[in-house]
Design a protein around this motif. Structure first.
Motif, PDB file in Angstrom:
ATOM      1  N   GLN A 199       2.151   1.640  -3.571  1.00 30.31           N
ATOM      2  CA  GLN A 199       1.047   2.191  -4.467  1.00 30.31           C
ATOM      3  C   GLN A 199       0.793   3.767  -4.091  1.00 30.31           C
ATOM      4  O   GLN A 199       0.733   4.331  -5.056  1.00 30.31           O
ATOM      5  CB  GLN A 199       0.009   1.346  -4.198  1.00 30.31           C
ATOM      6  N   ARG A 200       0.971   4.087  -2.795  1.00 24.95           N
ATOM      7  CA  ARG A 200       0.679   5.540  -2.701  1.00 24.95           C
ATOM      8  C   ARG A 200       1.846   6.260  -3.132  1.00 24.95           C
ATOM      9  O   ARG A 200       1.665   7.259  -3.871  1.00 24.95           O
ATOM     10  CB  ARG A 200       0.724   5.760  -1.103  1.00 24.95           C
ATOM     11  N   SER A 201       3.195   5.883  -3.124  1.00 26.73           N
ATOM     12  CA  SER A 201       4.210   6.621  -3.460  1.00 26.73           C
ATOM     13  C   SER A 201       4.089   6.523  -4.906  1.00 26.73           C
ATOM     14  O   SER A 201       4.286   7.667  -5.801  1.00 26.73           O
ATOM     15  CB  SER A 201       5.535   5.938  -3.267  1.00 26.73           C
ATOM     16  N   ALA A 218       0.762  -1.107   0.064  1.00 21.48           N
ATOM     17  CA  ALA A 218      -0.013  -0.042   0.066  1.00 21.48           C
ATOM     18  C   ALA A 218       0.926   1.250  -0.018  1.00 21.48           C
ATOM     19  O   ALA A 218       0.485   2.132  -0.747  1.00 21.48           O
ATOM     20  CB  ALA A 218      -0.807  -0.056   1.048  1.00 21.48           C
ATOM     21  N   GLU A 219       1.935   1.255   0.742  1.00 21.16           N
ATOM     22  CA  GLU A 219       3.040   2.429   0.828  1.00 21.16           C
ATOM     23  C   GLU A 219       3.494   2.664  -0.657  1.00 21.16           C
ATOM     24  O   GLU A 219       3.420   3.769  -1.079  1.00 21.16           O
ATOM     25  CB  GLU A 219       3.952   2.176   1.730  1.00 21.16           C
ATOM     26  N   ASP A 275       1.357   6.477  -7.127  1.00 20.10           N
ATOM     27  CA  ASP A 275       0.372   7.497  -7.302  1.00 20.10           C
ATOM     28  C   ASP A 275       0.800   8.855  -7.292  1.00 20.10           C
ATOM     29  O   ASP A 275       0.460   9.787  -8.077  1.00 20.10           O
ATOM     30  CB  ASP A 275      -1.055   7.132  -6.445  1.00 20.10           C
ATOM     31  N   GLU A 276       1.148   9.330  -6.138  1.00 18.69           N
ATOM     32  CA  GLU A 276       1.880  10.645  -5.788  1.00 18.69           C
ATOM     33  C   GLU A 276       2.896  11.050  -6.941  1.00 18.69           C
ATOM     34  O   GLU A 276       3.191  12.319  -7.352  1.00 18.69           O
ATOM     35  CB  GLU A 276       2.473  10.815  -4.420  1.00 18.69           C
ATOM     36  N   ASP A 293       9.970   8.992  -2.059  1.00 19.91           N
ATOM     37  CA  ASP A 293       9.612  10.048  -1.263  1.00 19.91           C
ATOM     38  C   ASP A 293      10.663  11.028  -0.902  1.00 19.91           C
ATOM     39  O   ASP A 293      10.301  12.286  -1.087  1.00 19.91           O
ATOM     40  CB  ASP A 293       8.954   9.720   0.080  1.00 19.91           C
TER      41      ASP A 293
END
Length: 550
Positions: free
Chosen positions: A238-240, A235-236, A242-243, A386
């Protein structure tokens, strides 16, 4: 007249020559028309005569003379000259050259797109970092390049699916779970385990989500920490992604290959191709038949399947889903995978020169204040996605990572990439776009609407050079798609920005003071708008924004 229209005119001239019995050749589907480096050689050049000479059984210059005679009669063509062994140098009249601006404005977002790769179904797998930690700088490069390549391939007409392969089976996942469990219990992380603030963060989240987990036996704890930790880490990631503006059509689980029996089925399918053999109690794939440096183990003596068996099953799964070409984008330390992956395709009865492509990306360094940056606050010993976004932003990261050939190691200078100077390539291109938007804003302030377009007024060398650059965009996109090299688009944009800046500095667009708008004002407004569209389209292919103000 666009380069594509001129290319069709050349083909029509060839076709007419064949029908008249002047040439005895098969008319090709396409001919290349390019902008010559030396503008004294005309507006465009083609080597069509050289390509046809052998089949025509004539000297190239003789073929060129036949084609030139018919091409010179085409409306909009001012002159056709024969150079060297048989090149055709073509000059178009000013009005026809200027019409390109109208064509671009009318096409809008569609300008630059083609059907050069139509009907080709491509699976593009990239990043695919182990889900045991944040995406590091090498993965960030593939996130930028892979997503840009997907956009470019689609612009060339290909049917593209993007994919992230989650390596959620194997020893590294056990180590990950053990590391999380140790961190949660305040124990030392295993010597071969994972460290960094992110391990402590995920461990704390699992304890918060699973009350009482620390009171369970170690084997139950490890199961919880492994499964939940894997889910949270994915999930982390995928978040990265997406951002970062990178999206995948499929997040494919390696574990699913084992759970579904696909690995065993793949081995049997390869056995049916007579490529599987048993030796020393292990089961092997005979990859040396197709250039691999050694045969590869599929099932070890103890009955455990290997990563290579998963690779074979995954390739067959991709092909079973209808993908004609499977593109793997791997890191710099994966050169050894090229031969073995191609051998899998060959062992499966496929054409390794067509059905599978392996791209290798080289390392990335980051500099600040003249010193290499090596450490991440969160991951400890790596730079994460990030970190990159925090230091230079998404646009600068995506553009700078995609603007160089993946064959080369690159260095990202944080100081340069956060500066508002011409040394910063993404700023240079984006600033050109804001200048073009500024023309439109100024026109609104003056109450000037873009009037009738008279393309013959775009006659200066700066206007001609800009039109020539704009005409190259579709060819550049098609080339980047064919070669799987997005950096051609970025380098083109930088050159186009430079040509536009020179046009802007030498050709006044808006009237001064109380001067009225003229036909030349309108013509240059059309040209500025056409350039804005091309720059925006190019930046869009790289996943980079096209700001109206900076």
């Amino acid at each position: 007249m666009t380069p594509e229209e001129l290319s069709q005119a050349v083909l029509s001239a060839v076709r007419a020559s064949v029908e008249a019995g002047e040439l005895n050749v098969d008319v090709p589907e396409r001919v290349t028309v390019e902008r010559p480096k030396n503008r004294e050689h005309g507006d465009y050049a083609t080597n069509a005569a050289l390509q046809l000479a052998k089949a025509a059984k004539k000297p190239p210059r003789a073929v060129a003379e036949i084609i030139a005679g018919r091409l010179a009669r085409v409306s909009g063509v001012a002159a056709v000259d024969i150079a060297g062994p048989g090149f055709l140098n073509i000059t178009v009249d000013t009005a026809s050259a200027g019409e390109l601006a109208r064509a671009i404005v009318e096409a809008g977002e569609a300008y630059g797109r083609s059907d050069s790769l139509a009907k080709l179904k491509i699976n593009l797998e990239f990043v695919s970092a182990n889900p045991t930690g944040p995406i590091h700088i090498g993965g960030v490069r593939w996130a930028a390049v892979g997503d840009s390549l997907a956009r470019i391939l689609k612009a060339a007409g290909a049917d593209v699916s993007t994919e992230y392969y989650i390596n959620d089976a194997g020893v590294q996942i056990d180590k990950f779970g053990a590391s999380l469990m140790a961190a949660a219990n305040g124990r030392p992380v295993p010597d071969d385990g994972y460290v960094g603030e992110y391990i402590n963060d995920i461990a704390a989240r699992i304890v918060g989500q699973e009350p009482g987990v620390l009171e369970r036996p170690d084997d139950e704890q490890k199961k919880v920490f492994t499964e939940t930790g894997l889910r949270l880490m994915v999930a982390e990631i995928q978040r990265s992604m997406d951002e970062f503006g990178t999206h995948f059509d499929e997040w494919f689980s390696e574990k699913s290959l084992h759970d579904s029996g696909a690995v065993e089925e793949a081995i049997e399918r390869l056995r049916a191709q007579n490529r599987v053999f048993t030796e020393g109690g292990a089961i092997w794939l005979r990859t040396t038949d197709f250039g691999d440096d050694k045969d590869r183990v599929l099932i070890k003596q103890d009955g455990e399947t290997t990563y290579f068996a998963s690779d074979a099953a995954y390739y067959l799964n991709k092909r079973d889903r209808g993908n004609e070409v499977c593109v793997y984008m791997l890191g710099a330390d994966h050169h050894g995978y090229v031969g073995r992956l191609k051998a899998i395709a060959a062992c499966a009865g496929d054409d390794p020169q067509h059905n599978i492509e392996v791209l290798i990306g080289q390392f990335v360094k980051m500099m600040r204040d003249g010193q290499e940056v090596r450490m991440s606050k969160r991951a400890g010993n790596i730079i994460t996605i990030d970190d990159v976004v925090e230091w230079i932003g998404v646009d600068a990261a995506r553009y700078s990572l995609a603007r160089s050939s993946t064959d080369s190691t690159i260095t990202l200078d944080i100081d340069v990439l956060t500066s508002a100077t011409n040394e910063n390539p993404v700023h240079y291109v984006q600033y050109a776009h804001t200048r073009m938007c500024g023309v439109e804003r100024k026109a609104r302030e003056l109450g000037i609407e873009r009037g009738e377009f008279k393309p013959e007024l775009l006659s200066t060398e700066w206007e001609s050079n800009l039109l020539g650059m704009l005409g190259e965009f579709p060819r550049i996109v098609a080339k980047a798609a064919e070669l799987r090299e997005p950096h051609h688009v970025a380098r083109y944009l930088e050159e186009l920005a430079g040509v536009y800046h020179r046009f802007y500095d030498n050709c006044r667009i808006m009237p001064l003071g109380d001067e009225p708008a003229t036909d030349l004002t309108y013509a240059r407004m059309w040209l500025a708008d056409a350039t804005r569209i091309v720059v925006a389209n190019g930046l869009g292919l790289l996943g980079v924004s096209a700001p109206e103000r900076m």
